[in-house]
Structures are given as C-alpha cells and as structure tokens.
Design a protein around this motif. Sequence first.
Motif, mmCIF file in Angstrom:
data_model
loop_
_atom_site.group_PDB
_atom_site.id
_atom_site.type_symbol
_atom_site.label_atom_id
_atom_site.label_comp_id
_atom_site.label_asym_id
_atom_site.label_seq_id
_atom_site.Cartn_x
_atom_site.Cartn_y
_atom_site.Cartn_z
ATOM 1 N N VAL A 1 5.783 -8.661 -9.265
ATOM 2 C CA VAL A 1 4.469 -9.969 -8.119
ATOM 3 C C VAL A 1 4.662 -8.440 -7.197
ATOM 4 O O VAL A 1 5.805 -8.793 -6.637
ATOM 5 C CB VAL A 1 5.250 -11.398 -8.649
ATOM 6 N N ILE A 2 2.992 -8.451 -7.054
ATOM 7 C CA ILE A 2 2.914 -7.197 -5.951
ATOM 8 C C ILE A 2 2.082 -8.796 -4.785
ATOM 9 O O ILE A 2 1.496 -9.428 -5.187
ATOM 10 C CB ILE A 2 1.915 -6.483 -6.119
ATOM 11 N N GLU A 3 3.101 -8.440 -3.603
ATOM 12 C CA GLU A 3 2.808 -9.442 -2.339
ATOM 13 C C GLU A 3 2.144 -9.081 -1.701
ATOM 14 O O GLU A 3 2.823 -8.296 -0.917
ATOM 15 C CB GLU A 3 3.805 -10.877 -2.465
ATOM 16 N N HIS A 4 0.970 -9.227 -1.227
ATOM 17 C CA HIS A 4 0.713 -9.062 0.464
ATOM 18 C C HIS A 4 0.057 -10.009 1.394
ATOM 19 O O HIS A 4 0.366 -11.128 1.745
ATOM 20 C CB HIS A 4 -0.495 -8.488 0.616
ATOM 21 N N ARG A 5 0.812 -9.642 2.632
ATOM 22 C CA ARG A 5 1.268 -11.424 3.657
ATOM 23 C C ARG A 5 0.454 -10.657 4.436
ATOM 24 O O ARG A 5 0.636 -9.294 5.338
ATOM 25 C CB ARG A 5 2.785 -11.554 4.014
ATOM 26 N N GLN B 1 -1.296 -12.105 -4.279
ATOM 27 C CA GLN B 1 -0.706 -12.184 -5.018
ATOM 28 C C GLN B 1 -1.453 -11.306 -6.049
ATOM 29 O O GLN B 1 -2.493 -11.617 -6.813
ATOM 30 C CB GLN B 1 -0.038 -12.817 -5.736
ATOM 31 N N ILE B 2 -0.524 -10.088 -6.993
ATOM 32 C CA ILE B 2 -1.158 -9.758 -8.494
ATOM 33 C C ILE B 2 -0.299 -8.910 -8.676
ATOM 34 O O ILE B 2 0.925 -8.528 -8.646
ATOM 35 C CB ILE B 2 -2.342 -8.174 -8.753
ATOM 36 N N LYS B 3 -0.581 -8.856 -10.159
ATOM 37 C CA LYS B 3 1.473 -9.092 -11.392
ATOM 38 C C LYS B 3 1.339 -7.370 -11.312
ATOM 39 O O LYS B 3 -0.389 -7.063 -12.352
ATOM 40 C CB LYS B 3 1.378 -9.918 -12.606
ATOM 41 N N GLU B 4 2.116 -6.445 -11.372
ATOM 42 C CA GLU B 4 1.645 -5.568 -12.137
ATOM 43 C C GLU B 4 2.584 -4.636 -12.785
ATOM 44 O O GLU B 4 3.721 -5.215 -12.675
ATOM 45 C CB GLU B 4 1.813 -4.672 -10.763
ATOM 46 N N SER B 5 2.260 -3.993 -13.806
ATOM 47 C CA SER B 5 3.412 -3.725 -14.999
ATOM 48 C C SER B 5 4.282 -2.488 -14.330
ATOM 49 O O SER B 5 4.947 -1.771 -13.797
ATOM 50 C CB SER B 5 3.252 -2.333 -15.893
ATOM 51 N N GLY C 1 5.739 12.876 11.828
ATOM 52 C CA GLY C 1 4.889 12.615 12.871
ATOM 53 C C GLY C 1 4.627 11.325 12.626
ATOM 54 O O GLY C 1 4.285 10.665 13.477
ATOM 55 N N ASP C 2 3.512 10.859 11.618
ATOM 56 C CA ASP C 2 2.772 9.618 11.538
ATOM 57 C C ASP C 2 3.820 9.068 11.182
ATOM 58 O O ASP C 2 2.969 9.223 9.976
ATOM 59 C CB ASP C 2 1.567 9.798 12.202
ATOM 60 N N PRO C 3 4.414 8.421 10.851
ATOM 61 C CA PRO C 3 5.436 7.539 10.203
ATOM 62 C C PRO C 3 4.650 6.956 8.911
ATOM 63 O O PRO C 3 4.542 6.158 7.417
ATOM 64 C CB PRO C 3 6.820 7.013 10.307
ATOM 65 N N GLU C 4 3.633 6.476 9.505
ATOM 66 C CA GLU C 4 2.681 4.671 8.497
ATOM 67 C C GLU C 4 1.696 5.586 7.468
ATOM 68 O O GLU C 4 2.000 4.925 5.943
ATOM 69 C CB GLU C 4 1.881 3.777 9.462
ATOM 70 N N VAL C 5 1.030 6.327 8.235
ATOM 71 C CA VAL C 5 0.583 7.465 7.068
ATOM 72 C C VAL C 5 1.124 8.220 5.825
ATOM 73 O O VAL C 5 0.522 8.476 5.281
ATOM 74 C CB VAL C 5 -0.710 8.635 8.034
ATOM 75 N N GLU C 6 2.032 8.668 6.788
ATOM 76 C CA GLU C 6 3.077 9.808 5.577
ATOM 77 C C GLU C 6 3.617 9.129 4.205
ATOM 78 O O GLU C 6 3.416 9.776 3.405
ATOM 79 C CB GLU C 6 3.783 10.092 6.238
ATOM 80 N N LYS C 7 4.015 7.531 5.038
ATOM 81 C CA LYS C 7 4.639 6.666 3.863
ATOM 82 C C LYS C 7 3.606 6.183 2.496
ATOM 83 O O LYS C 7 3.908 5.859 1.368
ATOM 84 C CB LYS C 7 5.305 5.710 4.457
ATOM 85 N N ARG C 8 2.583 6.048 3.388
ATOM 86 C CA ARG C 8 0.967 5.929 2.448
ATOM 87 C C ARG C 8 1.359 7.274 1.073
ATOM 88 O O ARG C 8 0.777 8.296 1.542
ATOM 89 C CB ARG C 8 0.232 5.841 3.117
ATOM 90 N N ASP C 9 0.977 6.482 0.047
ATOM 91 C CA ASP C 9 0.664 6.612 -1.382
ATOM 92 C C ASP C 9 -0.459 6.600 -1.567
ATOM 93 O O ASP C 9 -1.433 5.707 -1.664
ATOM 94 C CB ASP C 9 1.725 6.563 -2.493
ATOM 95 N N THR D 1 -5.523 -3.996 -0.153
ATOM 96 C CA THR D 1 -4.462 -2.698 -0.179
ATOM 97 C C THR D 1 -4.268 -3.252 -1.572
ATOM 98 O O THR D 1 -3.751 -2.523 -2.560
ATOM 99 C CB THR D 1 -3.190 -3.655 0.428
ATOM 100 N N LEU D 2 -4.612 -4.286 -2.063
ATOM 101 C CA LEU D 2 -4.382 -4.398 -3.505
ATOM 102 C C LEU D 2 -5.695 -4.130 -3.955
ATOM 103 O O LEU D 2 -5.153 -4.274 -5.741
ATOM 104 C CB LEU D 2 -4.398 -6.596 -3.730
ATOM 105 N N ARG D 3 -6.941 -4.697 -3.962
ATOM 106 C CA ARG D 3 -7.992 -3.499 -4.200
ATOM 107 C C ARG D 3 -7.466 -1.801 -4.869
ATOM 108 O O ARG D 3 -7.794 -1.109 -5.237
ATOM 109 C CB ARG D 3 -9.587 -3.642 -3.870
ATOM 110 N N LYS D 4 -7.157 -1.219 -3.312
ATOM 111 C CA LYS D 4 -6.520 -0.314 -3.752
ATOM 112 C C LYS D 4 -5.266 0.077 -4.602
ATOM 113 O O LYS D 4 -6.073 0.884 -5.269
ATOM 114 C CB LYS D 4 -5.736 0.527 -2.888
ATOM 115 N N ARG D 5 -4.487 -0.810 -5.032
ATOM 116 C CA ARG D 5 -3.981 0.058 -6.238
ATOM 117 C C ARG D 5 -4.884 -0.162 -6.987
ATOM 118 O O ARG D 5 -4.136 0.244 -8.633
ATOM 119 C CB ARG D 5 -2.758 -1.410 -6.077
ATOM 120 N N VAL D 6 -5.101 -2.210 -7.232
ATOM 121 C CA VAL D 6 -5.623 -1.437 -8.782
ATOM 122 C C VAL D 6 -6.730 -0.912 -8.974
ATOM 123 O O VAL D 6 -6.699 -0.232 -10.261
ATOM 124 C CB VAL D 6 -6.676 -3.046 -8.390
ATOM 125 N N ARG D 7 -7.266 -0.326 -8.257
ATOM 126 C CA ARG D 7 -8.311 0.971 -8.806
ATOM 127 C C ARG D 7 -7.535 2.542 -8.947
ATOM 128 O O ARG D 7 -7.713 3.082 -9.875
ATOM 129 C CB ARG D 7 -9.031 1.459 -7.282
#
Length: 640
Positions: free
Chosen positions: A141-145, A153-157, A284-292, A533-539
Amino acid sequence: DDAPNNTPKNQRHRAIGCAVCDEFIIGTEQLCSISRDQLLAHKDRLGVESYAEFHGEMDEILQKQYEISGLEGILLSRRFGKDNANKFTVCSRCKEALQNDCITNKSPPKYAIANGFAIGTIPETIEFDSADAEQRSTKTVIEHRDGDGNITQIKESKITSIMAAAISPVRPYAYIFAYHGGQHKSLMGNFQFFETSQTKLARALNCLNQSGVTSNIYVVINGRMTPTQKEIVRKKAELDKDLYFALLHWMKAHHPGFRDVEIDVSSDPKIELIEDDLSPDTAGDPEVEKRDNGAIYFFSSGSDPTRETSVYKTSKELVMALLSEHSAPTLTIHGGEYVGHREVMKLENVFPTAFPFGSGGPTEKRRNQISNEEKIRHYLKLSLPQFMESEFVLVANFLLGRILSYGTAIMKCRPIIDEHGTAVGDLIGQMSTEDIKNAIEDENENSTSSKLLKAVSASCKSLGHTKEAAQQARRRCFALQDHFGMHSLFVTITIDDECSFRVRLYPYADGNGEGVPLPPLDSSEAECIADLTLRKRVRRKYPGACSLEFQSAMQIALECLFGWDPGRQKGKRGIFGKMEAYCRADEEQGRSTLHAHWLVWIQNFGHLRRLMFAKDEKTQKIARASYIAYINKVMSAAQC
C-alpha cells in the motif's frame, strides 16, 4: 454513508468495460447491457464445464477470479460485473454474439473469457506448499500524506520489472536495466531487451537451479551519480528473497511452465550489478536527486522485419512462404538465432507474471478461432493490469509489428520472357510448391529455376516507427494535398496523462471493490500534490493505461468534435464545419506522452481562401470578412 478513506461514495468511480470479454469500453464505442437471464441462457457457451472440456481442468483460484455471485459456473469479469446484479455492461461485439438466435452455437463469442482468455492475476496474498504452509503478500500500500494528515492510498504490486524477469522460466533476452543521474539531476533509467544466444539462455532456470544467479539480467550504474542515487539503484537491484521463492513455489503449483523446476531455497538469488569507476558526484539538491523519473524501454533487436525480407532472413525465404501459403512465425519470441515457428516459445512462459496460470496465451487452441493480430490487440485492451506494464507492451508491439509486416507482404514479378518466348508468370503458374522449393535450393545460377527466381521478389510495409514508414505517410499526406488542395486547419491535441483521472481508473478496475476516489474540487494544495505524486506513479508503471486514454480521446475528437464517420468515411458538420478529409500524425513528446497533429480539410474553405485573392476588390473584402469570422468562430485565446 461514507466509503473508506472518508471519501463519499458519489466521488468514487470505476472503469467501464465488458463483463463477457473483460475489455475496456472506451471513446465512442457502444455501451450495451445484457440481463442475468440472457447470460444464464448461454451458460453452455460461457460456462466452466464447456471450457474444461476443450482446454482441460481449470485451476480453482483462476475460476474464482472469473466468478460472479448469482452466476456461478459462468466465466465473467469481476472488474465489470457486480455480484448478484441483474444487468451487466457488455461491448457491442459480445452483445451481438449473445443474441437469442445464437444460443444453439457451441462456440463462445470470439473475444469472450470462455474462448481461451481466462488469464487471471497473481493474488494479493499467495499461499504455497512448504514446511510451514507459508503466505506472502504481493501488494504493498503506497500512502501519501498532505500537510493536514489526510492520506491518499493506492495498492501497488511488489513484483518489480527485475523480479518479473528473474522468475521467468524462458528468457530469450538479456535484460539491461541502466540508470543515470548526477548532481542537480533526477534519477532516470533505460531498460533494454537485447536478443541473446538461444542455446545459452533459452532455459534460464537451469542457471537458477544451480546457484540462484540470473546470468542474463544486468543492472548498470552509468556515469557520474551522487552517493544517494547509487544507493537507490543498488536497492532496486536487490531481490526480495522471500517473495522470490514464494513466487517460484506458487508458480510451480499453478503454472505448467514451472512443473519441472527444482527450487533450491538455500541458493542466494542475485542480479548482476555493474558499476563504472567514475568518482561520485557531490550532492547538490537532495530533493531533486532522489526523485525517480521512471525509465524508457527499448527493444534492441537486430531482426526487426524489413521491407525486403519481412520476418525472414532472406527475400527467397519470404517468397517461398508466400508461394506455399505458410502461416507466418509472427508470434515467435526468439534469441539471436532464428527459431522456427513450430518451435514457438510460449508467451506465457516468457511472461509468467502476465500469464500466472499458464493459460490464455496466443498459441493456445480456441473453439472460436481468432487471428494472431487480434489476439495481441485484445491483450492490450484487457482490464488486467499486467498487460498495461511497459515490458509486456514493448514485446506486444514487437510481435504486432512482425504480424503486420508479414500480413502486408506481396510478390512482384518482372515481365521476363525466356529464349523460348515463355513468360515467367506462365512458368510460375505451372510450378508446384515442391518445384519452387527445389528452385530456391538450386545453386546453379544458369538453371531455368534460378533465372526464374531472379525475376520474383517480395516486399511488405515498413514498421510504424521506421524512417521508411514516415516517408510513406508523408507521401500519403502529399497525395491528400494534391487532391483537396492546401489543408484548412492544423490542429494539435495533447493529453496530459498526469492530469487525467481515467488513467488511474484503468489499472485499478474492480466492479466489486470500493472504486477509485476522485479528489474534491476544494482540495488543498497539499492534497493536490499528494494526489499528483500517486498519479505520476500510476503513469510510469502502466503506460498501457495512458495509451488507452489517448485512443479514447482521439475517438471522441474525431467522431464527436470533428464530425467524422469512420464507418462511412464521410464527414458531417462538426466544430470546424463539414470535414472532407484529414490526416493525423501521433508522436511522443519530450516527457514521453503522446499527442496528435491533425491536418483537416473543411468543405468550401479552399474556395473561400481563393476568393480572398480575387481580382474584384469587393469580393476580396467579403471573403476576408468571412474568413476572419470563421477563424473567430473556431479559434479563441484566453489568458490563464
């Protein structure tokens, strides 16, 4: 009453599809309904018993996945059919095939689940026989607060691309998962399938049985990356050992391709990780660099069909196949060396996570015959989420290209007359298939048969993504310009996958579940960002869902907005006027989403344009005013 997650029921939605064939109903496709009594009347055609008589005994878990309360014993989609319902949505094809006058037919509708398309999915919790009779969850279960503590929430394999490749019993490719990043850059991946030697890699589990190391799956850390990014990639390359062996045990119990596999639980399954020697970048920019940012998928094939040889090695082989009316080896999944179509590798063994029960594959015999091309198209429109994932879509496109290539092949013969005045065409008409085969194998260049074959050649259409296909499409566009004159309008339609709520409906279709929540219009900024964020994961995970939404939008634009009738190939009055003709080019944008460019010809528009250059000044003014009025009517600009 409120549904879970505090979302009102009237804000939770489900996708629309056919309960009989499990296909989505999209765009302008007709939505039909059928009663419970009508389905019961066709139980002999759609039932488990008739399915088992033809295909063999059905797995109990698979049967439950296609069982609806009140219609037990009939194979129906639980994603589009509700338990104990009296009416069910169906597509127009299945509706027509289930008329009262078809009850006596023995075969099911062509695309019905009962016609060998009972495929199923891996359950959310898998049970398998072991010393402890263990269970494992295949979903997370992927959660975003948001800032206020609200949860989306969405369920992801849990079954990643790497895990799916690792458990495949037949692996005709080398899988290369290459990642790159760097300072102030997001993490990006390139997934490539390389054809490999068939003799070395056709039975990948031989290697698994010995050491647990998968010898043709590689994860590559490419170029300069920050330490954090390297650590993220290393974690991606790690296999969940418990889930890995749980899947193997479950597949062995339910998938025929795993029956003879010996599983050594003491082995240590690993993916080969390759890192270069470059020193890491500083953060350099941790927030950008850890983004997948996901990955781009490629099929690096050296044996794509060509115009001259189609799916064969030489033009002679293609000519021989056409003359002898052979069926094409178009469903062959092969390695570096060509595999004959009688040695076809089953797609259900190459993609066991897509065909978890080993049933429903393209080579399976069916009571109601269906072409190879339509089988692949059917898979890509099914509601099963595994068929919307990148790996399957990539290979399905590869197979479809081979099918279309061979299907468009034609033979050409030069009008050569030999020294006796006999035309080549007359000779061919008198030759048997055996004569032609001997002619191909004849190495004597001066023989009559050899001279004959020099006059015969074959060709087929190019694959859609090639330069040759682009040139052919350009010629067709020029032909339209020559016939109708300069086009009236240039229209671009762009679909924003991340903003489309329907993209999220497709992979999570469930007629008996809670539905997918639609965010309320008064959502806070934090809620919108969490949902994005959830829609990005689904896409990223389900590009096939994005393709379905694009197809749906194009159908609506063409038929409803532009007023074009695809059946009659004629236009009626639409938002631009009465359309005479159009051409459309689909292309991928930089952010890997599809959009379409249209050239549209509108009735009388060309005549109006010519009047603007008339010799009579009054005529020019009237035409100019009419032109401006038309433009203002069909185009507008507003400040956002």
